[in-house]
Design an enzyme around this catalytic site. Structure first.
Site, PDB file in Angstrom:
ATOM      1  N   ASP A  67     -24.420   8.397 -26.257  1.00  0.00           N
ATOM      2  CA  ASP A  67     -25.275   8.880 -27.340  1.00  0.00           C
ATOM      3  C   ASP A  67     -24.765   8.428 -28.708  1.00  0.00           C
ATOM      4  O   ASP A  67     -23.646   7.893 -28.833  1.00  0.00           O
ATOM      5  CB  ASP A  67     -25.407  10.416 -27.294  1.00  0.00           C
ATOM      6  N   HIS A 138     -24.860  21.367 -22.118  1.00  0.00           N
ATOM      7  CA  HIS A 138     -25.466  20.049 -22.307  1.00  0.00           C
ATOM      8  C   HIS A 138     -24.558  18.932 -21.797  1.00  0.00           C
ATOM      9  O   HIS A 138     -23.342  19.074 -21.741  1.00  0.00           O
ATOM     10  CB  HIS A 138     -25.916  19.825 -23.764  1.00  0.00           C
ATOM     11  N   GLU A 143     -29.988  18.914 -24.150  1.00  0.00           N
ATOM     12  CA  GLU A 143     -29.812  20.335 -24.417  1.00  0.00           C
ATOM     13  C   GLU A 143     -30.577  21.166 -23.372  1.00  0.00           C
ATOM     14  O   GLU A 143     -31.459  20.628 -22.703  1.00  0.00           O
ATOM     15  CB  GLU A 143     -30.364  20.649 -25.815  1.00  0.00           C
TER      16      GLU A 143
HETATM   17  P1  PGA Z   1     -16.175  18.088 -26.797  1.00  0.00           P
HETATM   18  O1  PGA Z   1     -17.765  17.920 -26.686  1.00  0.00           O
HETATM   19  O2  PGA Z   1     -15.578  17.137 -25.810  1.00  0.00           O
HETATM   20  O3  PGA Z   1     -15.852  17.721 -28.213  1.00  0.00           O
HETATM   21  O4  PGA Z   1     -15.873  19.507 -26.465  1.00  0.00           O
HETATM   22  C1  PGA Z   1     -18.362  17.828 -25.445  1.00  0.00           C
HETATM   23  C2  PGA Z   1     -19.859  17.892 -25.580  1.00  0.00           C
HETATM   24  O5  PGA Z   1     -20.370  18.618 -26.462  1.00  0.00           O
HETATM   25  O6  PGA Z   1     -20.552  17.238 -24.789  1.00  0.00           O
END
Ligand code: PGA
Length: 241
Positions: A67, A138, A143
């Site tokens: 993404d 997510h 989401e």
């Molecule tokens: P993080 O994010 O590795 O910074 O916890 C993961 C995500 O939101 O997919």
């Protein structure tokens, strides 16, 4: 699903890196699906260490990132393009032309997203996809919703995700509200998946992903249907299992 509980993020990173390095050493032109965020950083650190020790080369590897934020340029310090270069690509021998991070500001998002999926298929499909998980379950920026998403698309981020991302920006109003993300279907097309999570804030999402029903209310729960998934978590993230 293979669920492994580790003592700390270093152990998780070492285990994830080992799978990726073994894949690249057995298939020099492997296709890697990569993720940003805090979760995969120790994995990338270990990969860089092994590269520096001469134990792996990425010169024929292609990568596709999950993404990218919309409304900020790739050169922005908070773009996922910048993140990936700072945390991995600048430190290994991957060729820039083999690196794919979605363009967060395409002229025609629909056409661009379809072409991104097509380029993954044309490359032979993703051999290993690295994933984090959001506090709301997510994966990528898919989401919680009424339906599982399909291919890459432009998504409006939820308040929970914007809140979680706030720490990286100077002003709340700078946090992007939209992103380009691989869809759930593009993610589970990967032949093998490694999902990494740490900390109590992820415990509910980890529980719902593994023990809950398969539902787009927890997008990560779709991984129950995949036959080659490693879930690498610490004790806090595992605390509700
Ligand atoms: P993080 O994010 O590795 O910074 O916890 C993961 C995500 O939101 O997919």
């Amino acid at each position: 699903m293979e669920v492994k509980i580790f003592n700390n993020s270093t152990e998780i990173g070492n285990a994830a890196a080992e799978i990726i390095i073994n894949k690249v050493n057995s298939k020099n032109d492997a296709i890697l699906g990569l993720a940003t965020g805090a979760s995969p950083v120790p994995t990338y650190k270990k990969i860089i260490e092994e590269y520096n020790n001469g134990n792996v080369s990425f010169k024929d590897v292609k990568t596709f990132n999950l993404d990218e934020y919309c409304s900020i340029p790739a050169s922005d310090r908070n773009s996922y393009y910048t993140f990936m270069h700072e945390n991995l690509f600048n430190h290994i021998d991957i060729k820039e032309e083999n690196v794919h991070v979605p363009n967060g500001n395409p002229e025609n998002a629909e056409e661009y997203c379809a072409a991104y999926d097509e380029s993954i298929v044309a490359a032979g499909g993703i051999d290993i996809q690295v994933l984090g998980i959001g506090r709301n379950g997510h994966i990528g920026f898919n989401e919680p919703a009424d339906e599982f998403t399909a291919g890459t698309y432009k998504v409006k981020l939820t308040d929970s995700t914007i809140e979680a991302n706030k720490i990286y920006f100077d002003h709340e109003e700078d946090v992007p509200r939209y992103a380009i993300t691989m869809g759930v279907q593009s993610i589970i097309n990967a032949k093998e998946i490694i999902l990494i999570a740490e900390g109590k804030a992820k415990a509910q999402a980890i529980h719902d992903m593994i023990k809950g029903e398969i539902s787009p209310a927890c997008p990560a729960s779709i991984l129950q249907k995949h036959n080659n998934v490693h879930i690498f978590i610490d004790k806090d993230a595992a605390s509700l299992l």
